[in-house]
Motif scaffolding. Sequence first.
Motif, PDB file in Angstrom:
ATOM      1  N   LYS A 123       7.453   2.667   6.426  1.00 44.40           N
ATOM      2  CA  LYS A 123       8.869   2.768   6.095  1.00 44.40           C
ATOM      3  C   LYS A 123       9.645   3.453   7.220  1.00 44.40           C
ATOM      4  CE  LYS A 123       9.791   5.391   2.601  1.00 44.40           C
ATOM      5  NZ  LYS A 123      10.088   5.997   1.290  1.00 44.40           N
ATOM      6  N   ASN A 124       8.982   4.346   7.934  1.00 47.08           N
ATOM      7  CA  ASN A 124       9.643   5.131   8.971  1.00 47.08           C
ATOM      8  C   ASN A 124       9.375   4.657  10.391  1.00 47.08           C
ATOM      9  OD1 ASN A 124      10.988   7.184   7.343  1.00 47.08           O
ATOM     10  ND2 ASN A 124       8.919   7.703   6.725  1.00 47.08           N
TER      11      ASN A 124
ATOM     12  N   CYS B 280       0.819  -1.212   0.000  1.00 50.19           N
ATOM     13  CA  CYS B 280       0.000   0.000   0.000  1.00 50.19           C
ATOM     14  C   CYS B 280       0.857   1.267   0.000  1.00 50.19           C
ATOM     15  CB  CYS B 280      -0.914   0.015   1.222  1.00 50.19           C
ATOM     16  SG  CYS B 280      -1.970   1.472   1.282  1.00 50.19           S
ATOM     17  N   GLN B 281       0.593   2.141  -0.957  1.00 51.07           N
ATOM     18  CA  GLN B 281       1.311   3.409  -1.030  1.00 51.07           C
ATOM     19  C   GLN B 281       0.747   4.422  -0.046  1.00 51.07           C
ATOM     20  OE1 GLN B 281       1.427   4.708  -5.104  1.00 51.07           O
ATOM     21  NE2 GLN B 281       2.745   3.026  -5.719  1.00 51.07           N
ATOM     22  N   ILE B 282      -0.495   4.258   0.357  1.00 50.11           N
ATOM     23  CA  ILE B 282      -1.116   5.225   1.270  1.00 50.11           C
ATOM     24  C   ILE B 282      -0.458   5.161   2.640  1.00 50.11           C
ATOM     25  CG2 ILE B 282      -3.267   5.931   2.407  1.00 50.11           C
ATOM     26  CD1 ILE B 282      -4.759   4.796  -0.048  1.00 50.11           C
ATOM     27  N   VAL B 283      -0.272   3.974   3.184  1.00 49.37           N
ATOM     28  CA  VAL B 283       0.341   3.810   4.507  1.00 49.37           C
ATOM     29  C   VAL B 283       1.852   3.550   4.420  1.00 49.37           C
ATOM     30  CG1 VAL B 283       0.008   1.308   4.808  1.00 49.37           C
ATOM     31  CG2 VAL B 283      -0.100   2.827   6.800  1.00 49.37           C
ATOM     32  N   GLY B 284       2.349   3.393   3.215  1.00 47.89           N
ATOM     33  CA  GLY B 284       3.744   3.022   3.004  1.00 47.89           C
ATOM     34  C   GLY B 284       4.772   3.903   3.678  1.00 47.89           C
ATOM     35  N   GLU B 285       4.595   5.229   3.636  1.00 46.06           N
ATOM     36  CA  GLU B 285       5.566   6.138   4.252  1.00 46.06           C
ATOM     37  C   GLU B 285       5.636   5.950   5.763  1.00 46.06           C
ATOM     38  OE1 GLU B 285       7.948   8.376   3.077  1.00 46.06           O
ATOM     39  OE2 GLU B 285       7.492   7.242   1.260  1.00 46.06           O
TER      40      GLU B 285
END
Length: 113
Positions: A99-100, A91-96
Motif C-alpha cells: 500500500k505504501n 495478503c494482509q501480511i504484505v499489504g501495508e
Amino acid sequence: MRDLIACCGLDCEKCDAYLATIRNDDALRKKTAKQWAELNHAPITPEMINCLGCRANGVKTPYCDSLCEIRKCTLKKGLSTCGSCPHLENCQIVGEVLKNSDDALQNLKGEKI
C-alpha cells in the motif's frame, strides 16, 4: 529477480542498514538506529544495523533475520518472495508494504520464479 529485492518487494540496496553495512558507515548506523528506534518504539542500537539483504546470505538486522512476518511467511511456504504467492493481491501480511510502495508491488509482479 535480484537477490537484493526483499521478500516484500522492497529494494534492499536502498535500505540504510544495507548501505551502512557495505560502506562500514558507523555514522549511518547511528542515525538509522535512532530513526528506527523512534519509529518503532523499540530499543534499536547501532550495533544492530548490519544487513546484507533479507534474501542474501550473510548478516541481517534482528528484525529482518527473525522478526519480519513477511520473511517468515515466504520461508515457511518455500517461496523466494511474495511475488510467487497466489495470495499476493489479498495478503494482509504484505499489504501495508504494498500500500505504501508502488515499487515493491512492481518488483514482486516482475518476479517469475
